[in-house]
Design a protein around this motif. Sequence first.
Motif, PDB file in Angstrom:
ATOM      1  N   ASP A  12       6.304   4.221   5.741  1.00 36.31           N
ATOM      2  CA  ASP A  12       6.908   4.447   4.436  1.00 36.31           C
ATOM      3  C   ASP A  12       5.882   4.005   3.398  1.00 36.31           C
ATOM      4  O   ASP A  12       5.542   2.814   3.323  1.00 36.31           O
TER       5      ASP A  12
ATOM      6  N   GLY B  44       1.583   0.723   2.847  1.00 39.30           N
ATOM      7  CA  GLY B  44       3.007   0.860   3.104  1.00 39.30           C
ATOM      8  C   GLY B  44       3.459   0.044   4.292  1.00 39.30           C
ATOM      9  O   GLY B  44       2.714  -0.798   4.815  1.00 39.30           O
ATOM     10  N   THR B  45       4.684   0.332   4.748  1.00 45.97           N
ATOM     11  CA  THR B  45       5.328  -0.425   5.816  1.00 45.97           C
ATOM     12  C   THR B  45       5.503   0.447   7.044  1.00 45.97           C
ATOM     13  O   THR B  45       5.985   1.584   6.948  1.00 45.97           O
TER      14      THR B  45
ATOM     15  N   ASN C 111       2.908   4.969  -7.692  1.00 43.97           N
ATOM     16  CA  ASN C 111       4.064   4.288  -7.102  1.00 43.97           C
ATOM     17  C   ASN C 111       4.937   5.325  -6.416  1.00 43.97           C
ATOM     18  O   ASN C 111       5.549   6.158  -7.069  1.00 43.97           O
TER      19      ASN C 111
ATOM     20  N   GLN D 201       2.770  -4.538   7.186  1.00 50.31           N
ATOM     21  CA  GLN D 201       2.215  -3.949   5.977  1.00 50.31           C
ATOM     22  C   GLN D 201       0.781  -3.523   6.297  1.00 50.31           C
ATOM     23  O   GLN D 201      -0.030  -4.337   6.759  1.00 50.31           O
TER      24      GLN D 201
ATOM     25  N   SER E 120       4.339   2.909   0.013  1.00 46.99           N
ATOM     26  CA  SER E 120       4.798   2.271  -1.226  1.00 46.99           C
ATOM     27  C   SER E 120       3.894   2.613  -2.400  1.00 46.99           C
ATOM     28  O   SER E 120       4.377   2.884  -3.505  1.00 46.99           O
ATOM     29  N   TYR E 121       2.577   2.623  -2.176  1.00 48.22           N
ATOM     30  CA  TYR E 121       1.625   2.985  -3.225  1.00 48.22           C
ATOM     31  C   TYR E 121       0.509   3.825  -2.639  1.00 48.22           C
ATOM     32  O   TYR E 121       0.090   3.629  -1.496  1.00 48.22           O
TER      33      TYR E 121
ATOM     34  N   GLU F 102       5.851  10.221   0.148  1.00 45.54           N
ATOM     35  CA  GLU F 102       6.643   9.017   0.427  1.00 45.54           C
ATOM     36  C   GLU F 102       6.549   8.567   1.875  1.00 45.54           C
ATOM     37  O   GLU F 102       6.897   7.432   2.200  1.00 45.54           O
TER      38      GLU F 102
ATOM     39  N   LYS G 208       0.772  -3.434  -4.261  1.00 46.82           N
ATOM     40  CA  LYS G 208       0.306  -2.913  -5.546  1.00 46.82           C
ATOM     41  C   LYS G 208      -1.124  -3.348  -5.828  1.00 46.82           C
ATOM     42  O   LYS G 208      -1.957  -2.544  -6.283  1.00 46.82           O
TER      43      LYS G 208
ATOM     44  N   GLN H  73       7.573   4.640  -4.558  1.00 47.17           N
ATOM     45  CA  GLN H  73       8.958   4.176  -4.460  1.00 47.17           C
ATOM     46  C   GLN H  73       9.601   4.110  -5.834  1.00 47.17           C
ATOM     47  O   GLN H  73      10.642   3.503  -6.020  1.00 47.17           O
TER      48      GLN H  73
END
Length: 327
Positions: free
Chosen positions: A34, A68-69, A324, A83, A36-37, A101, A120, A326
């Motif tokens: 997933d 991301g994760t 971003n 992460q 995130s940035y 995403e 970030k 998310q």
Amino acid sequence: MFKGILIEKNNDHYSVSIRSLEDSELPEGDVTIDVSYSTLNYKDGLAITGKSPVVRRFPMVPGIDLVGTVTQSDSERFVVGDQVLLNGFGVGENHWGGLAEKARLNSDWLLKLPTGLSAKQAMAIGTAGYTAMLSVIALERHGITPEKGDVLVTGANGGVGSFAIKLLSKLGYRVIASTGRPEEGEYLKALGAAEIINRNTLSEAGRPMGKERWIAAVDSVGSHTLANICAGLKYGGIVTACGLAQGMDFPASVAPFILRGVTLAGIDSVYRPIADREEAWARLANLLTDADLGSIGTEIGLDKVLTTAEDLIAGKIRGRIMVNLQH
């Protein structure tokens, strides 16, 4: 379903849009993330605008950086919840990248997010900061220390240039920044530049050898600029070449190399070995503060990427663009 930027090419028709995509469309890989940035780099700008044939396979999700994760893993190196970050390895060119995403990637391309960096912050650094750090390490390994002389940074308002100025100044070097936007002088001085010169003094055809002006340089421009940098290097100096904003050509003379013993060091950030990546990212995590990154990075959402890419290629963007996912 997830959203992402998709580049398609049918015959000679090149199109880019924000699309809803299905998990089944994700490419092969042993780790699903997933995101995130991500970021918007010059190479991403070229891919999105179609100004250069960066994309090698279609359809393509651009984005050479991501963090991301892990949500699914068939790798022994990563477990769900880790992460992770990625730079390069042909992602965004041959394999779907970070401007979506979700991503599915080869675990051999991934690093765990360094201790002390948020997602970030990692993308505020991204490929630009990582490339700048590789350049600085190359200067250090060549024996360049602050007392040996000035270090020139070209493309100073760009991502690599901005980070090179910040990193070098924090390490005690006196930095000369070359820019085509003198109105950004205060920004460059705030990063740590001690002197600012107009890029026009370097961008035209010059003499094979010039006055010895700097002991080292970090160049993201190429072409006549890189040739003139070599002509102005002091004896035993070094320039790292890590970009081609002006062009891929190198209209230079061998004179600086055989008469002053200068070195031209190529910096490849795409396929760099994992050990080099880990070293660079560890240095970045130790050297840079949140305040440093805040002055260099600007955050946007996925909906702003297409118009921002046009501005990036037109030279209207300074520093880093974080996306971003998310938002």
